[in-house]
Design a protein around this motif. Sequence first.
Motif, short mmCIF file in Angstrom:
data_model
loop_
_atom_site.label_atom_id
_atom_site.label_comp_id
_atom_site.label_asym_id
_atom_site.label_seq_id
_atom_site.Cartn_x
_atom_site.Cartn_y
_atom_site.Cartn_z
N LEU A 16 0.83 -1.21 0.00
CA LEU A 16 0.00 0.00 0.00
C LEU A 16 0.86 1.26 0.00
N VAL A 19 2.38 1.57 -3.62
CA VAL A 19 1.43 1.90 -4.68
C VAL A 19 0.80 3.28 -4.44
N GLU A 57 -6.88 -6.35 -3.17
CA GLU A 57 -7.91 -6.04 -4.16
C GLU A 57 -9.27 -6.58 -3.72
N LEU A 62 -7.07 -2.08 -3.12
CA LEU A 62 -6.48 -1.87 -4.43
C LEU A 62 -7.55 -2.16 -5.47
N TYR A 79 -2.07 -2.13 -10.78
CA TYR A 79 -2.96 -1.85 -9.65
C TYR A 79 -2.76 -0.42 -9.15
N ILE A 81 -4.03 2.27 -5.74
CA ILE A 81 -4.62 2.28 -4.40
C ILE A 81 -5.97 2.99 -4.45
#
Length: 215
Positions: A16, A19, A57, A62, A79, A81
């Motif tokens: 996290l 991203v 996800e 995500l 991907y 966030i």
Amino acid sequence: MAKQRKVSNLLGLAVLSTVAAKPMHPYEMASLMRERGKDRDMPIKWGSLYTVVRNLEKHGFLDVAESVRDGGHPERTIYRITDAGREELADWVRELIAVPEREQPRFLAGLSVWQVIAPDEVTDLLRQRLALLEKEIDGQREALTGYRREVPRLFLVEVEYELAIREAEAAWTRSLLDELTTGSFPDLAAWRAWHERGEMPPEVAELAERGGAPD
């Protein structure tokens, strides 16, 4: 007390935080995390990366930004966030900083049963440990000095903390060694007699029966 999180693997925290800067493929996430030394900051099993990403996800932290194909390579999923992911990341960081949790390093496990080894051998082992600690500390100090020339302190506090912990451990080990070598450590005579005679003296047996420190 730590919260029960939908994704509790600390690799999820690293994902996290990585991203949060921009959308990326898991391979790029791993490359950046390795470059930033995240596997030194937290326990990371790289083989579980894709599983962690899918779980993030699944729980809405995500989502898929796009899928791209580069020549003959397999399709890659990028991907990004989500707002929920940013909230989870911030909440997780708040908890880790504010809520202390008891950690159990290997050294603690060894110390909890060190009496099964004779005190003179323990002393030699502690000297070995201290020498390695001092070498590691010297390397960390040198590295930190180099980092400070190029990296803002905002991104160095975890390095400072790790160094401080190592310095405290070395100081404590040095103090313990002094007690063992000067003979000022309590119960040293009974501990040594146990190993010299091959049987546990009554005073040591009484100590063992009482057990260690309370939790």
